[in-house]
Design a protein around this motif. Sequence first.
Motif, PDB file in Angstrom:
ATOM      1  N   THR A 544      25.216  17.431 -58.532  1.00 12.61           N
ATOM      2  CA  THR A 544      26.041  18.275 -59.394  1.00 12.61           C
ATOM      3  C   THR A 544      25.192  18.909 -60.491  1.00 12.61           C
ATOM      4  O   THR A 544      24.389  18.236 -61.149  1.00 12.61           O
ATOM      5  CB  THR A 544      27.166  17.452 -60.033  1.00 12.61           C
ATOM      6  N   SER A 569      32.909  21.117 -53.299  1.00 17.60           N
ATOM      7  CA  SER A 569      32.913  21.117 -51.832  1.00 17.60           C
ATOM      8  C   SER A 569      33.561  19.816 -51.363  1.00 17.60           C
ATOM      9  O   SER A 569      33.558  18.806 -52.067  1.00 17.60           O
ATOM     10  CB  SER A 569      31.496  21.236 -51.277  1.00 17.60           C
ATOM     11  N   THR A 576      33.949  17.096 -54.349  1.00 14.10           N
ATOM     12  CA  THR A 576      32.851  16.760 -55.266  1.00 14.10           C
ATOM     13  C   THR A 576      32.378  18.025 -55.968  1.00 14.10           C
ATOM     14  O   THR A 576      32.128  19.045 -55.314  1.00 14.10           O
ATOM     15  CB  THR A 576      31.669  16.131 -54.506  1.00 14.10           C
ATOM     16  N   THR A 578      30.130  20.662 -57.401  1.00 12.24           N
ATOM     17  CA  THR A 578      28.736  21.076 -57.174  1.00 12.24           C
ATOM     18  C   THR A 578      28.160  21.781 -58.401  1.00 12.24           C
ATOM     19  O   THR A 578      26.948  21.732 -58.636  1.00 12.24           O
ATOM     20  CB  THR A 578      28.656  22.018 -55.957  1.00 12.24           C
ATOM     21  N   ARG A 579      29.068  22.421 -59.198  1.00  9.11           N
ATOM     22  CA  ARG A 579      28.605  23.155 -60.389  1.00  9.11           C
ATOM     23  C   ARG A 579      29.723  23.154 -61.422  1.00  9.11           C
ATOM     24  O   ARG A 579      30.872  23.441 -61.115  1.00  9.11           O
ATOM     25  CB  ARG A 579      28.239  24.588 -60.002  1.00  9.11           C
TER      26      ARG A 579
END
Length: 878
Positions: A544, A569, A576, A578-579
């Motif tokens: 992340t 995603s 979860t 990712t950004r």
Amino acid sequence: MQLGFRLLLAACLLTVLSACGNGGGREPESENTALNGQLVQAGPVKVVSADGDGLSNVSVQLLSATTAQILASAVTDSNGRFSFRDLSGGSFLLRYSFNSSVDFDGDGSLDSQVVFIPISLSARATTELVHRLSALDTDSDGQLDSLELGLDSSSSIGLESERRQLRFRHGQLRIDIDGDGDFDSVFDDEDCDGLPEDDRYPGPRGPKLRGDIEAISNTSITVAGVTFSINAATRFWVKNDRNAGSGQFNIGDEVQITSLPAGQGQRVALIIKLKHDSDNPGQNDTEILLSGELEALSASSLSIAGLELDLSGRTRFYLQSGARARFEDFSVGDFVEITAIKLRNDSWLALRIQAAEQGTQPDGTLRVEGSLSSISSAQASLDGLLFRLNAQTQFLLEGGASGSLGDFEAGQQVAFLAELQGGVWTVLRLSTDTEADFGSGGGGTRTVSGSIQALSSSSVSINGESFSLNSATQLKIAGQSAGLTDFFVGANVTLSAVQSGSAWLATSMSIAAPGLRSLSGSIESISAAAVRVNGTELAINSATKFFIGTNEVAIADLFTGVDADVQASFAGGQWTATRITLAGSTQLELNGVVEAIGADSLTVDGRTIRFGAQTLFQLIGGASGSIADIDPGDAVEVSASFNGSFWLASRIEVTATSDEQTVFGRIGLLSSSSLSINGQAYALSGLTSYLDAEGGAAVQGDFSLGQAVRLRANLVGSAWVATQLQLQDELTFRGELDAISATAAGISGLDLNLNSHTSFRLESGAEAGLGDFSVGDYVEIKALQTASGMLVLDLQLKTDSNPLLDNLEIIGRLSALSSGSLSINGLDLSINASTVFLLEGGATGSIGDFAVGDTVKVSGTLVAGLWVATEVNEDTDS
């Protein structure tokens, strides 16, 4: 009327007449006594296929007048003759059985008739008798309605009169006692059951006894505490079937028994009559309709959809075509429809079991039809069976129109579609239309694809059309099982549904290629493992990335309460992040306690904030100060902005010094000059201010022992003096512990703080320790909302894990409000069509009557791990 049946019973009354005058009750004197008899036709009677005067193929039995034991049997020959040899002298009953031979009631059907005739036989003698049978049209209406059985005048029967006649007319039995051709006695038979209504008649037949079967075997039956013997002469009656078997009677059945004395205080049951029948249950019977697969089946009971029903002789079996079937035609797994009634002992008896076509309702559900005993917002009782209602329950009116809880009341005939959820039958749909089709018939099934436009715990909207959701709806993302919280507005889904009345129920919903999911909102919580944004929790892992603007930062640089854009995603069955990017303004407002101070930074609740020449320092009251005026332990309010590399404070204001403290807890001791909280004593003075839970003015008298409060105090010399005392709203939670440690507890998805003053108790109320609790324990928690989160005051073990008890009530200010959810005191609850909005005084309102900042009382219930608001009330004192 069935004349022969009344003859069967009433003629037995004559035994006492013959016994009294003809040596009745004497011991047998010889084994050489014989009886020769003939039954002849003396009127317009057609018996079997006899020619001439003799009535052939009539069954004749000789019974003991005292025990009703069958002593001999014969069948009349072509001349109507029969003979019994090697008898003993004494009193007997002669029984003629006409097998469907005469149409006595004129309905076009032959009626089975049985007639008992009392006789006395002389010892060491052969008795000859001739009986003549006539059926008469006594009222001249062209139909045979009376029966006469007399003796030929040339016959001699022991010491009896030469002639005896029996006649039924209009429900009366008429007897010619002295044989002079005139009827001497009349016994009323008002209910036409073949028995005189005067149960005090002193004949060998005793009073009719009515009650429930307490015990039954091949040789005896016990009813209402009285035991009767059963022999070959005992007849069992079930409705119009006068030749039923004992196997159709069971313990608990209500029966009426007619008996004869059998000596030594014993009685033999002559007739055992079932008082209810399967096709026409009594008006006091409670009847329901069930359908589903047979889960268990034995000779005495069956199980369907988790409910156990008794079987008895009253139970009837039918094929799908409606033709009669047998018990042996059914087995476990068969899909059936069952009509059942509730018995006096609160058990359920299956009256009718009929094979049905599989698929008349969704798998795993139960359809029940009957009368509502009671109904509330949480549960409904249908003829004594208890069902749970929840936020997902649909209320339907005639024709499938949508309704509400208020459209239903006790006494209504309704149809349920229920599902077993967590061991409790939960109503999916409740309809006033008892013919409602809850299955897949009619509209069949369909599949649709499109973007989710609206989503709640009970429905989803796709392409402008709404579909119901329930716990049976299968949810998948990329072929992996998912939860409802994994779906979101804007997601492209494929949905399969079945028609239920006028609505569609989703059986499955899936996202084939999830791609990246984007969402925006306020960061409500963040840790090394997860972030929660606008009620949606996403996992965090080592991949992340964290950004403030275009600058990549560490997770420690992100704060709760700021807006962020998140991309995620789907993998491993969860979303979860990712950004995570802080969106819009990079301004930060932070309240917390100073943990450490460095040369150019300070740490506030684990977050590092830089300060510089441009930073403004303010002391309590607004006076200017410097970093030197701040100590670890001071409470501060920080305004900061991100300069591309770190957070730089523009203002740091001291709200409480280390010489000032704020505590939460219960009042332990209280007097006019002091009180204690968490074991610490605080002095009260004329400068102490008092506030109620909403911040309004209060007085010292409003406070009492055990109340939950927030106290602010200053250190004066070596003593703490209270500056402000405010009542606090105490929250109650019930559920299983998700997590437990020395500093925190998790329950129903909520994280709560523990401290050294949290009390631990067992179910009995006795004191306990942290070590007495573990994950999975069902507990009750009393907590307060503090600046740093929910603080647990009491944690108590509970043994009752009924999901209906998972509820809470909160008073506080709305911090967020939308059409699908609200937030109060840091807790998020969903809103659905069942949520009730009430105004001051109890008037019904709507969500439009409420706004962020309003003080309200919210009642909620836990549904599938999510809190659902059941009531939002403007009147916090209600």
